[in-house]
Write an enzyme that holds these catalytic residues in place. Structure first.
Site, PDB file in Angstrom:
ATOM      1  N   CYS A 161       0.792  -1.235   0.000  1.00  0.00           N
ATOM      2  CA  CYS A 161       0.000   0.000   0.000  1.00  0.00           C
ATOM      3  C   CYS A 161       0.823   1.284   0.000  1.00  0.00           C
ATOM      4  O   CYS A 161       0.269   2.376   0.046  1.00  0.00           O
ATOM      5  CB  CYS A 161      -0.960  -0.032   1.171  1.00  0.00           C
ATOM      6  SG  CYS A 161      -1.913  -1.567   1.147  1.00  0.00           S
ATOM      7  N   HIS A 294      -2.502   8.329   6.279  1.00  0.00           N
ATOM      8  CA  HIS A 294      -2.811   7.049   5.638  1.00  0.00           C
ATOM      9  C   HIS A 294      -4.211   6.636   6.096  1.00  0.00           C
ATOM     10  O   HIS A 294      -5.047   6.277   5.286  1.00  0.00           O
ATOM     11  CB  HIS A 294      -1.749   6.014   6.016  1.00  0.00           C
ATOM     12  CG  HIS A 294      -1.858   4.715   5.292  1.00  0.00           C
ATOM     13  ND1 HIS A 294      -1.912   4.635   3.924  1.00  0.00           N
ATOM     14  CD2 HIS A 294      -1.926   3.435   5.741  1.00  0.00           C
ATOM     15  CE1 HIS A 294      -2.005   3.353   3.561  1.00  0.00           C
ATOM     16  NE2 HIS A 294      -2.027   2.615   4.643  1.00  0.00           N
ATOM     17  N   HIS A 329      -9.699   2.310   0.536  1.00  0.00           N
ATOM     18  CA  HIS A 329      -8.248   2.152   0.489  1.00  0.00           C
ATOM     19  C   HIS A 329      -7.888   1.572  -0.875  1.00  0.00           C
ATOM     20  O   HIS A 329      -8.188   0.419  -1.163  1.00  0.00           O
ATOM     21  CB  HIS A 329      -7.791   1.245   1.623  1.00  0.00           C
ATOM     22  CG  HIS A 329      -6.301   1.124   1.731  1.00  0.00           C
ATOM     23  ND1 HIS A 329      -5.438   1.872   0.949  1.00  0.00           N
ATOM     24  CD2 HIS A 329      -5.506   0.358   2.526  1.00  0.00           C
ATOM     25  CE1 HIS A 329      -4.195   1.559   1.253  1.00  0.00           C
ATOM     26  NE2 HIS A 329      -4.213   0.640   2.205  1.00  0.00           N
TER      27      HIS A 329
END
Lengths: 400, 85, 354
Positions: A161, A294, A329
């Site tokens: 990620c 994040h 996400h």
């Protein structure tokens, strides 16, 4: 202060819009793109929410004018759409005029086709064209081809990620070292059964809208997206009299070296990444005006990241928010999506809200910015963390 | 009961790929996590799937697992009480 | 700008290469279309608790990284950078097939977690407790070269002193099957002496890993100076010679200055022409060597080419088995590696004696 690398164009496609303007509009009007999944047949449908781009693959093929024989994965198609917008936004007509490369991040790559035709590959001729689209580099290779980038540095990063954040970092370093004049940097990841079920086994998928930094957060919503930015050297900016949107001012990557998937309790890796980014930028924490966190809304990330942010900023905490409540996400693309949002924040002097937040976490008193806020912004910090302990931070600034 | 415990030990070894561990090495009250067998949070997730698949027990919160997987004894007691298959 | 050195090497390949004291002294012949590595004793390097979740590629990568660290005589590094074209195929296959076979039910997380491309770099960092920069490049046949370029830039700019760089590739059973279907794998078994003249499509697929410690300090163990790296996403066949000459010119060299050129021929009748034109052309008077007959083809096998070049420079010797022609240079100062895969993702790596 150290000199940043100029950003001259950007492009994006996400669950909240098919281009930069639509994404901005959704961000300032609090329109989230989280729904049930429509384009993937999965038994998890009723148990998860996703940030899905509502085009079918056939619609994307039509948009891109691809031949029926094409072997583009969904990741590649999303990537091409975003990269083309970035190139147009940067006003580039002749890609060969300067030495141009591309660095993209992806984690899913062509897995969407592999999981669809896994066994058919062995017996049916038609889907076999997708066998070569499986590997992660294929999407980048195709984006390069669509942009007309030839005989150049084209590469792909896969650090889960944080991939796209790392692509931005490498791009900036390639410009600084004089290896390239111009780099298209970003990332692309489509939704897949592979990631849906993978995150499901980790029991970190929320069955409702994700709520970053909330005490009662239930996990993340997966999303799909692609975003690219054009980085150009000072020589190109000068020669072409280019308008600069913002600068990549600092960047840092570190490894948590704690656990395969979980972040350390104190966010060691995240802290190190932010420290490095500040050092490269040559600025103090107090000079950061906004943090695009994040903030995946998993129990583990938000606690670990929150603590890391506290370690760096202490009592001088700038506003922070996670935009994942809008987009979900988007895995390897997240760093590029949020880079675009960070630049939009700088351009418009606005902080995007952290949607769905209600209750502060009991471990600390950090409260994200929950409403759209106008504020003069000069520097924005964007965090991206991934499996394998991979932690990245990128700083964007208005001035070089 | 003791049959179930032996069964669990064998399953733990197989499922978690504990190559150098034998059924006889695991005492009923040995801690499975931390200092005992040294299992971690990924193993806990593996065991949650085993509970579901083999005994029809569904846990929705991984934190519940921590208590249930304290030892083979505790696991066996829990399964005995809640199993649906 | 600081100079960059290859201070140590480690290779796990289908040949016995994990012992750095020997150099292709004994060759293992194969007669197959897919070949596997000669395994070191993984248990000697990886504790069982750590090894229990590791697929082959992760084990190979972790062990090779330890061999390279040991030879360089250092405990930690300022960056860990890996390349892998296909990533962790074994766990990826396990998870995809489990999704399909069980209709998305009763799935467990381990294979998903381990399937992530950066698993090897992450595991090395975890084992070494190394919190430094950690990147993984996944771009087909230039995955390793991208890692090497990243490391070189950091070392030149003194952002780091020692960097661990490696390439790793494992074979997944299903992936191998599907690549057979599209003729990327040779239709018939070939021995190592037949590969180059097999006149068939496809390559002999393989697994393997190569790790290096590269530094901006020359250590006693030094193998070579890493002078330059260039990669090309595309390069038409008739542009290759020109591109190589331009690359050499940037480094103040001509084709004649190259003592040994390392080619990536894999015996694929459709693509070996990229090398053959150079054999007959700009490098006709240069000692040419190749290695894929010994270790097969995979996305990061070009790292074995760099391993071979490093060994040649350090030992000043060339095993007969890798020679394409017989020029036999008396002194080997400059070595160039050229590789491409299926006509795409070309790379050039230039090394000098250190």
């Amino acid at each position: 202060m150290n000199k940043g690398v100029a950003i001259t164009g950007m492009g994006i496609i996400s669950a909240i819009g098919n281009n930069v303007a639509e994404n901005y509009d959704a961000l300032i009007n609090e329109k989230k793109g989280i729904t049930r999944v429509d384009h993937i047949e999965t038994i998890q449908r009723e148990e998860i929410m996703v940030g899905e781009i509502k085009f079918t693959n056939d619609e994307l093929i039509a948009q891109l004018n691809l031949s029926p024989e094409n072997n583009y994965s969904r990741t590649a198609m999303l990537g091409v759409i975003a990269a083309k917008e970035a190139i147009a936004d940067a006003g580039i007509n002749d890609i060969k005029k300067f030495k141009t490369g591309i660095v993209s991040g992806t984690s899913v790559g062509g897995m969407d086709m592999t999981e669809k035709y896994y066994y058919q590959y062995l017996t049916e001729k038609e889907p076999q064209k997708y066998i070569e689209s499986h590997h992660a580099g294929d999407s980048t290779q195709k984006i390069a081809e669509q942009l007309g980038i030839e005989e150049s540095l084209v590469t792909t990063i896969s650090t889960a990620c944080s991939s796209a954040a790392n692509a931005i970092m490498l791009g900036a370093r390639l410009i600084k070292s004089g290896k390239l004049d111009r780099v298209v940097v970003g990332g692309a990841d489509c939704l897949s059964k592979f990631t849906i079920n993978g995150f499901k086994t980790l029991m970190i998928l929320s069955d409702t809208y994700n709520t970053p930094f909330d005490e009662n957060r239930k996990g993340l919503n997966l999303g799909e997206a692609a975003a690219f930015l054009v980085l150009e050297s000072d020589e190109v900016i000068k020669a072409e009299n280019k308008k600069v949107l913002a600068y990549v001012k600092g960047y840092g990557n570190a490894n948590d070296a704690f656990h395969q998937t979980a972040s350390s309790d104190n966010g060691d890796g995240a802290t190190l990444a932010m420290e490095k980014a500040l050092k490269v930028a040559g600025i103090k924490p107090s000079e950061i005006d906004y943090i695009n966190a994040h903030g995946t809304a998993t129990g583990n990330n938000d606690l670990s990241e929150g603590r890391a942010i506290l370690r760096i900023f202490g009592n001088e905490m700038p506003e922070f928010s996670s935009t994942k409540a809008f987009t979900g996400h988007t895995l390897a693309a997240a760093g590029a999506i949020e880079a675009v949002y960070s630049v939009l924040a700088l351009q418009n002097n606005v902080i995007f809200p952290n949607l769905n937040f209600k209750t502060p976490m009991k471990e600390f008193s950090m409260i994200p910015q929950t409403e759209l806020k106008k504020k003069e912004l000069n520097t924005v910090l964007s965090n991206s963390f991934g499996f394998g302990g991979n932690c990245s931070a990128v700083i964007f600034s208005k001035e070089a | 009961m003791s049959e179930l415990k032996e069964e669990l030990k064998a399953k733990i070894i197989e499922q978690l790929n504990l190559e150098d561990v034998a059924v006889a090495d695991i005492a009923d009250d040995d801690a499975l996590f931390g200092d005992g067998l040294g299992l971690d949070s990924i193993d806990a997730l593996e065991l949650i799937v085993m509970l579901d698949k083999d005994y029809g027990i569904r846990l929705s919160d991984p934190k519940e697992g921590r208590k249930i997987f304290e030892s083979v004894q505790v696991m066996a007691d829990y399964i005995q009480e809640h199993r649906t298959k | 700008m600081k100079k960059v050195y290859i201070n140590s090497i480690a290779s796990i390949s289908p040949q016995k290469t994990f012992d750095n004291t020997i150099f292709l002294d004994e060759i293992i012949d194969y007669n197959d279309t897919v070949i596997f590595v000669q395994d070191p004793d993984y248990k000697q390097y990886i504790p069982p608790a750590a090894a229990r979740r590791m697929a082959k590629g992760i084990k190979m990568g972790v062990v090779a990284s330890k061999i390279a660290m040991d030879e360089a005589g250092i405990e930690t590094v300022d960056a860990i950078i890996t390349g892998t074209g296909m990533g962790c195929m074994i766990d990826s296959e396990k998870f995809v097939s489990a999704i399909i076979d069980n209709n998305e039910q009763y799935l467990t997380p381990t294979s998903f977690i381990q399937s992530t491309h950066n698993t090897v770099a992450g595991q090395i960092a975890l084992g070494m407790e190394c919190k430094a920069y950690n990147f993984t490049y996944v771009h087909s046949a230039i995955s390793f070269e991208a890692a090497l370029l990243d490391a070189k830039m950091q070392l030149e700019n003194a952002e780091a002193t020692h960097i661990l760089v490696g390439g790793v590739e494992e074979l997944g059973e299903h992936t191998t099957k599907v690549h057979r279907v599209i003729n990327h794998i040779k239709p018939e078994a070939v021995t190592i002496s037949e590969v180059l003249n097999s006149k068939t499509k496809g390559a002999v697929f393989s697994e393997g890993t190569n790790f290096f410690v590269i530094s901006n300090q020359r250590r006693e163990s030094c193998y070579a100076e890493l002078v330059a790296i260039e990669t090309f996403n595309t390069l038409q066949k008739d542009r290759v010679s020109e591109a190589i000459e331009a690359f050499l010119k940037e480094n103040n060299l001509k084709a004649d200055d190259i003592d040994v050129v390392v080619f990536g021929n894999n015996g694929d009748v459709d693509f070996d022409g990229f090398y053959n034109q150079l054999s007959k052309g700009i490098f006709s008077k240069t000692q040419q060597v190749f290695y894929k007959h010994l270790v097969g083809e995979n996305n990061t096998v070009s790292a074995f080419g760099v391993w071979l070049a490093s060994k040649i420079l350090k030992t000043q010797s060339i095993a007969e088995i890798v020679k394409i022609n017989k020029i036999n240079p008396s002194k080997i100062k400059t070595v160039l590696c050229y590789n491409q895969y299926r006509g795409q993702n070309h790379s050039l790596v230039l090394l000098k004696k250190c």
